[in-house]
Design an enzyme around this catalytic site. Sequence first.
Site, short mmCIF file in Angstrom:
data_model
loop_
_atom_site.label_atom_id
_atom_site.label_comp_id
_atom_site.label_asym_id
_atom_site.label_seq_id
_atom_site.Cartn_x
_atom_site.Cartn_y
_atom_site.Cartn_z
N ILE A 71 93.85 -25.47 9.45
CA ILE A 71 93.38 -25.62 11.13
C ILE A 71 94.13 -24.89 12.01
CG2 ILE A 71 94.91 -27.66 11.55
CD1 ILE A 71 92.45 -28.75 12.93
N CYS A 72 93.31 -24.37 12.91
CA CYS A 72 94.20 -23.35 13.97
C CYS A 72 93.53 -23.94 15.37
CB CYS A 72 93.96 -22.06 13.59
SG CYS A 72 92.19 -21.42 13.58
N GLU A 73 93.29 -23.07 16.22
CA GLU A 73 92.62 -23.65 17.54
C GLU A 73 91.05 -23.69 17.29
OE1 GLU A 73 92.61 -25.34 21.22
OE2 GLU A 73 94.42 -24.79 19.84
N THR A 100 91.19 -27.04 16.18
CA THR A 100 91.85 -28.17 16.74
C THR A 100 90.84 -28.46 17.69
OG1 THR A 100 93.97 -27.34 16.06
CG2 THR A 100 93.88 -28.90 17.88
#
Length: 111
Positions: A71-73, A100
């Site tokens: 997961i990242c932004e 996110t």
Amino acid sequence: MTTIDPNVEPYDRLTPAQAEERVQSGTAALIDVREDDEWNAGHAKSARHLPLNELIAAPQSLPEGQDLVFICESGNRSALAAEYLAAIGREGLANVEGGTEAWRAAGRPMA
């Protein structure tokens, strides 16, 4: 060496709910590949922090024996992490679609 079909993604695309289900079941670890300032501003409660540049430098630091959900932004850097690991032979990879931002919007637990 693993050969990757360019027409097939080497990782699963998961919704935040699907990702959380895998993590809660104990079959996968959630890895947040964002930078420190992004992590500190809020992250998925069950995530482990490993910025993308550190992951690339030391992929052996990732947990063994579990699938990995990244997961990242927004989902772009986490897709790169999954693609990189697939290219070096790791299996059981997934990316949280929408990152996110989607996790937060879906009301998933944040820290």
